[in-house]
Design a protein around this motif. Structure first.
Motif, short mmCIF file in Angstrom:
data_model
loop_
_atom_site.label_atom_id
_atom_site.label_comp_id
_atom_site.label_asym_id
_atom_site.label_seq_id
_atom_site.Cartn_x
_atom_site.Cartn_y
_atom_site.Cartn_z
N ALA A 1 14.98 -20.68 37.24
CA ALA A 1 13.41 -20.27 37.79
C ALA A 1 12.46 -20.11 37.02
O ALA A 1 12.51 -19.52 35.98
N ALA A 2 11.09 -20.44 37.46
CA ALA A 2 9.94 -20.16 36.77
C ALA A 2 9.29 -19.04 37.28
O ALA A 2 8.98 -18.95 38.52
N THR A 3 8.98 -17.92 36.47
CA THR A 3 8.22 -16.89 36.98
C THR A 3 7.22 -16.84 35.76
O THR A 3 6.88 -17.28 34.75
N SER A 4 6.56 -15.54 35.80
CA SER A 4 5.59 -15.21 34.87
C SER A 4 5.96 -15.00 33.54
O SER A 4 5.29 -14.93 32.66
N ILE A 5 7.09 -14.83 33.27
CA ILE A 5 7.89 -14.81 32.11
C ILE A 5 8.47 -15.87 31.48
O ILE A 5 9.24 -15.85 30.39
N GLY A 6 8.32 -16.94 32.38
CA GLY A 6 8.96 -18.39 31.82
C GLY A 6 10.20 -18.78 32.72
O GLY A 6 10.29 -18.19 33.75
N GLN B 1 11.61 -9.26 39.17
CA GLN B 1 12.81 -9.62 38.80
C GLN B 1 13.34 -10.56 39.93
O GLN B 1 13.37 -10.46 41.15
N VAL B 2 13.85 -11.79 39.50
CA VAL B 2 14.17 -12.66 40.53
C VAL B 2 16.06 -12.23 40.93
O VAL B 2 16.68 -11.72 40.17
N GLN B 3 16.24 -11.94 42.09
CA GLN B 3 17.56 -11.59 42.89
C GLN B 3 18.10 -12.73 43.60
O GLN B 3 17.30 -13.63 44.37
N LEU B 4 19.24 -13.09 43.53
CA LEU B 4 20.03 -13.83 44.22
C LEU B 4 20.95 -13.17 44.99
O LEU B 4 21.90 -12.42 44.52
#
Length: 119
Positions: free
Chosen positions: A99-104, A1-4
Protein backbone atom coordinates in the motif's frame (compact mmCIF):
# COMPACT_ATOMS: atom_id res chain seq x y z
CA UNK A 1 -1.68 3.13 10.10
CA UNK A 2 -3.07 0.67 7.56
CA UNK A 3 -5.09 -2.16 9.09
CA UNK A 4 -6.13 -5.41 7.44
CA UNK A 5 -9.01 -7.34 8.97
CA UNK A 6 -9.65 -10.90 7.79
CA UNK A 7 -12.86 -12.85 8.24
CA UNK A 8 -14.55 -15.99 6.99
CA UNK A 9 -12.40 -18.72 8.45
CA UNK A 10 -13.80 -21.69 10.32
CA UNK A 11 -14.22 -25.44 10.46
CA UNK A 12 -15.40 -27.23 7.33
CA UNK A 13 -15.60 -30.83 6.19
CA UNK A 14 -13.62 -32.39 3.40
CA UNK A 15 -14.94 -31.11 0.07
CA UNK A 16 -16.57 -28.07 1.60
CA UNK A 17 -16.18 -24.38 0.78
CA UNK A 18 -15.25 -21.19 2.57
CA UNK A 19 -14.91 -17.59 1.47
CA UNK A 20 -12.29 -15.43 3.16
CA UNK A 21 -12.43 -11.66 3.13
CA UNK A 22 -9.77 -9.09 3.98
CA UNK A 23 -10.65 -5.42 4.25
CA UNK A 24 -8.00 -2.72 4.32
CA UNK A 25 -8.57 0.56 6.11
CA UNK A 26 -6.59 3.61 7.10
CA UNK A 27 -4.81 6.47 5.32
CA UNK A 28 -4.40 4.60 2.03
CA UNK A 29 -3.51 6.35 -1.20
CA UNK A 30 -3.39 3.20 -3.32
CA UNK A 31 -3.41 -0.56 -2.88
CA UNK A 32 -1.24 -2.58 -5.19
CA UNK A 33 -0.86 -6.33 -4.97
CA UNK A 34 -3.10 -8.13 -2.52
CA UNK A 35 -2.11 -11.64 -1.52
CA UNK A 36 -3.26 -14.54 0.59
CA UNK A 37 -0.67 -16.59 2.46
CA UNK A 38 -1.11 -19.53 4.78
CA UNK A 39 0.93 -21.17 7.50
CA UNK A 40 0.30 -24.66 8.77
CA UNK A 41 1.74 -25.86 12.11
CA UNK A 42 5.44 -26.59 11.76
CA UNK A 43 5.62 -25.26 8.22
CA UNK A 44 6.77 -22.06 6.60
CA UNK A 45 4.33 -19.42 5.50
CA UNK A 46 3.52 -19.87 1.81
CA UNK A 47 1.87 -17.80 -0.88
CA UNK A 48 -1.54 -19.18 -1.80
CA UNK A 49 -2.78 -16.60 -4.30
CA UNK A 50 -2.13 -13.04 -5.35
CA UNK A 51 -3.90 -10.40 -7.41
CA UNK A 52 -2.53 -7.21 -8.88
CA UNK A 53 -4.28 -3.88 -8.92
CA UNK A 54 -5.17 -4.60 -12.55
CA UNK A 55 -6.66 -7.98 -11.76
CA UNK A 56 -3.88 -10.34 -12.83
CA UNK A 57 -3.82 -13.41 -10.63
CA UNK A 58 -1.35 -16.06 -9.53
CA UNK A 59 -1.92 -19.28 -7.61
CA UNK A 60 0.10 -21.93 -5.85
CA UNK A 61 -0.01 -25.19 -7.77
CA UNK A 62 -1.67 -26.90 -4.82
CA UNK A 63 -4.77 -24.70 -5.04
CA UNK A 64 -5.15 -24.13 -8.78
CA UNK A 65 -8.64 -25.00 -9.95
CA UNK A 66 -10.02 -24.96 -6.38
CA UNK A 67 -9.35 -21.43 -5.07
CA UNK A 68 -10.25 -18.11 -6.66
CA UNK A 69 -8.87 -14.75 -5.59
CA UNK A 70 -10.73 -11.53 -6.39
CA UNK A 71 -10.79 -7.95 -5.20
CA UNK A 72 -13.17 -5.03 -4.90
CA UNK A 73 -11.07 -1.90 -5.29
CA UNK A 74 -13.93 0.37 -4.23
CA UNK A 75 -14.07 -1.46 -0.90
CA UNK A 76 -10.30 -2.05 -0.54
CA UNK A 77 -11.15 -5.70 -0.04
CA UNK A 78 -9.68 -8.95 -1.30
CA UNK A 79 -11.49 -12.28 -1.26
CA UNK A 80 -10.45 -15.90 -1.45
CA UNK A 81 -13.11 -18.37 -2.51
CA UNK A 82 -11.98 -21.84 -1.47
CA UNK A 83 -13.80 -24.87 -2.90
CA UNK A 84 -13.22 -28.60 -2.61
CA UNK A 85 -11.23 -28.08 0.57
CA UNK A 86 -8.82 -30.76 1.73
CA UNK A 87 -7.28 -31.48 5.15
CA UNK A 88 -3.93 -30.21 3.83
CA UNK A 89 -5.53 -26.78 3.38
CA UNK A 90 -5.75 -26.50 7.17
CA UNK A 91 -3.73 -23.45 8.22
CA UNK A 92 -3.89 -19.90 9.43
CA UNK A 93 -4.59 -17.72 6.41
CA UNK A 94 -3.12 -14.23 6.23
CA UNK A 95 -3.72 -11.42 3.78
CA UNK A 96 -0.97 -9.06 2.76
CA UNK A 97 -1.07 -5.91 0.73
CA UNK A 98 1.40 -3.45 -0.69
CA UNK A 99 0.00 0.00 0.00
CA UNK A 100 0.97 3.57 -0.66
CA UNK A 101 0.40 5.98 2.21
CA UNK A 102 1.79 9.34 3.24
CA UNK A 103 4.90 7.59 4.56
CA UNK A 104 5.56 5.73 1.33
CA UNK A 105 5.15 2.18 0.07
CA UNK A 106 5.00 -0.63 2.60
CA UNK A 107 3.71 -4.15 3.05
CA UNK A 108 0.97 -4.75 5.60
CA UNK A 109 -0.31 -8.00 7.09
CA UNK A 110 -3.57 -9.05 8.65
CA UNK A 111 -3.84 -10.91 11.93
CA UNK A 112 -4.78 -14.22 10.32
CA UNK A 113 -7.88 -16.38 10.27
CA UNK A 114 -7.93 -20.10 11.04
CA UNK A 115 -9.18 -22.55 8.44
CA UNK A 116 -9.62 -26.15 9.56
CA UNK A 117 -10.69 -28.92 7.21
CA UNK A 118 -11.80 -32.17 8.81
CA UNK A 119 -11.79 -35.52 7.10
Amino acid sequence: QVQLVESGGGLVQLGGSLRLSCAASGPIFSLYTMDWYRQAPGKQRELVAGISSGGSTTYADSVKGRFTISRDNAKNTVYLQMNNLKPEDTAVYYCKTEAATSIGMNNYWGQGTQVTVSS
